[in-house]
Design a protein around this motif. Sequence first.
Motif, PDB file in Angstrom:
ATOM      1  N   VAL A 369     -11.286 -30.429  10.196  1.00 19.00           N
ATOM      2  CA  VAL A 369     -12.485 -29.886  10.846  1.00 19.00           C
ATOM      3  C   VAL A 369     -13.646 -30.825  10.536  1.00 19.00           C
ATOM      4  O   VAL A 369     -14.028 -30.988   9.359  1.00 19.00           O
ATOM      5  CB  VAL A 369     -12.763 -28.462  10.348  1.00 19.00           C
ATOM      6  N   ALA A 370     -14.246 -31.435  11.578  1.00 23.91           N
ATOM      7  CA  ALA A 370     -15.236 -32.510  11.379  1.00 23.91           C
ATOM      8  C   ALA A 370     -16.537 -32.002  10.752  1.00 23.91           C
ATOM      9  O   ALA A 370     -17.162 -32.685   9.925  1.00 23.91           O
ATOM     10  CB  ALA A 370     -15.521 -33.195  12.705  1.00 23.91           C
ATOM     11  N   HIS A 371     -16.972 -30.794  11.130  1.00 18.64           N
ATOM     12  CA  HIS A 371     -18.263 -30.335  10.599  1.00 18.64           C
ATOM     13  C   HIS A 371     -18.139 -29.884   9.153  1.00 18.64           C
ATOM     14  O   HIS A 371     -19.128 -29.769   8.453  1.00 18.64           O
ATOM     15  CB  HIS A 371     -18.825 -29.206  11.482  1.00 18.64           C
ATOM     16  N   THR A 372     -16.832 -29.580   8.693  1.00 21.12           N
ATOM     17  CA  THR A 372     -16.652 -29.208   7.303  1.00 21.12           C
ATOM     18  C   THR A 372     -16.377 -30.425   6.438  1.00 21.12           C
ATOM     19  O   THR A 372     -16.939 -30.573   5.346  1.00 21.12           O
ATOM     20  CB  THR A 372     -15.509 -28.209   7.161  1.00 21.12           C
ATOM     21  N   PRO A 374     -16.762 -34.107   7.223  1.00 22.81           N
ATOM     22  CA  PRO A 374     -17.079 -35.255   8.099  1.00 22.81           C
ATOM     23  C   PRO A 374     -16.488 -36.533   7.518  1.00 22.81           C
ATOM     24  O   PRO A 374     -16.508 -36.749   6.299  1.00 22.81           O
ATOM     25  CB  PRO A 374     -18.591 -35.286   8.131  1.00 22.81           C
ATOM     26  N   GLU A 377     -20.621 -40.881   8.740  1.00 20.43           N
ATOM     27  CA  GLU A 377     -22.043 -40.565   8.587  1.00 20.43           C
ATOM     28  C   GLU A 377     -22.862 -41.737   9.095  1.00 20.43           C
ATOM     29  O   GLU A 377     -22.421 -42.902   9.009  1.00 20.43           O
ATOM     30  CB  GLU A 377     -22.397 -40.313   7.112  1.00 20.43           C
TER      31      GLU A 377
END
Length: 616
Positions: A369-372, A374, A377
């Motif tokens: 899961v990218a938002h959890t 990442p 940056e």
Amino acid sequence: MDPGVGRSWVPASSSSEDATGVTVGPELCGEPGFPMQLACQVPCWEDCAMSEWGQWMPCSHTCLGGEGSRVGDSATQGRQVRVRAILALPGDGGRQCPDRLGLQEWRPCNQYGCTVHYWHALPWGPCVHEVTQGSPNASQVVADGEAACATGVQMRVLTCVHVGGGQLPTDRCPLSQAPMSRRACLVPCRRDCTLSPFSDWTPCPDPCRQTDGVPTPRQWRFRVVIQRASGGGRPCPKSLSDMRPCPTRPCPQYRWRTYRWGRCHLLASSSARAAGANPGESPCGQGLQTRGVSCHVEGEGHVDPRECLTRAAPMPMLAQPCRVPCASDCALSTWSPWTHCPSHLGCGATQTRRRSLTGRSKRREECKVAHTFPLLESQLCPCNTHTSRPTGPWSDCIVTLGEGRPGDGPAVAGEPECGKGMRLQAVSCYDHEEHLTRPEMCNSPGWREEACEVACPVDCALGEWISWSPCSKSCGAGMSMRSRKIQGAPSHGGRPCPPPHHALQMYEAVPCYSDCALYTWVSDPWEVCSVPLSGMCGEGTQTRTVRCEVQGVEGPGTPVEEVWCDPTERPQDARACVLQCPGACVMSEWGPWTRCPQCQWQLTVTHNRTTHCYGF
């Protein structure tokens, strides 16, 4: 005796004393040379009440006659007067008060000849060394305990003058009465002023800690007078201090140095939670990691961190939150370094960094899961900014001519030494990493300027001379002085006030000669108390005539204008009085104190006054 019966005899008291004033027996003095009884009169209650006779006034002549006068000449004889006052007016049928002449009593005085010519001596001159006098003994000293190195002589001028004024040939005055005109004296030794060595220079403040607007610091050294000059020796200097500007030096560059972050240490609450959730697993959760920070100065290495707290950028963080991964957590690699910022894009460019899943985490869907978690940056590249900061203290104020800028070259001849000018302060340029760079990067010439002003010298300001004072000697040679006020003290190197001066005034003196005639105030006896309303009794006013007279030796005083007499010594010409009414109790003035007995303690002396009572 009852009042009004007639005359009675009042016995006089007497005592015998030796030459020292001690009372002795009357047998040692013999018969008294004065009457033991005097006639007196007891006043009746309706009679006029009068005070006792007052003190005798000064004699009208200081001596008997002048040149050519004869003993017995009434025009040249002195007289004294004493007066008495009316205390209360008489009642019906009482004895009347005397007229003005009855209130006065006269007697002759000063029945000795006048000294018409006398010697007048001027002040002694300085002590002058005479070789013929020889040297003094070692024990001889002059004033203030100073040793005498030679024997000298002092002289003064003698003149023969007339008592009425004017100088005469010396043969007119008796040589037997001439005062001494020459006397021996001791010449003090010549001593130069002796000073102590200068003290150490006072410390200079740190120029790198000074704030804007503080003038250039200076340091001082001092010395004290050990012995003042005497006997014509070299005098002490006016200034006992020395001053110089504090030396300037470049300010060192202070900066913080950081070290690698340490291992992440679990917080107590996070470690307990993790250990209780999955028994047998290693502790994990939120923690804290720290790093070391030190202060460095260019060219010196490590210094006290307090120096960087006041002279460098804010201190970097010493601690930051971290996480100890659990076995069930998604495992990630560390972040890669940030990509390089392209310089051609300026402040709008971005830079990135990456990380990746490791181990079993690559196969776990919840780790992708990218938002959890990442894996990429990005951030804006730091702009290549430069800031300028002032360095060091301000320079002295530089007064310039025309529109030339400071730093264009040396001052030219004739440049003003005071007035408006500019002062400079060095300005350093720093990049975003606090590295010192060229001043051009900050669009700065390397200094900043500020308007200033050098105060021009102000000379001593003097007021107008006031009128000359009267001659210091009322008779003969003296000094006359005048003064003017110092309205403004000199400052900034202006011309000083001319000596001699004292406090806020300066003086000028010239010799003068005053007429030897004596000017004095003369007052007549007081008139009878005048009651304005009833005319009989009550509060009223007494007046007398006061005049200025010049007193000579050849006759009585001659009235002159009052300006010749001292106005501060003018006697009172009017005073309040009370005229008692008939039937009132009136009292005379207090008489003199009785003589105090010799060599006895705690005795009382008395004085008396007479009481006249009416209607009782």
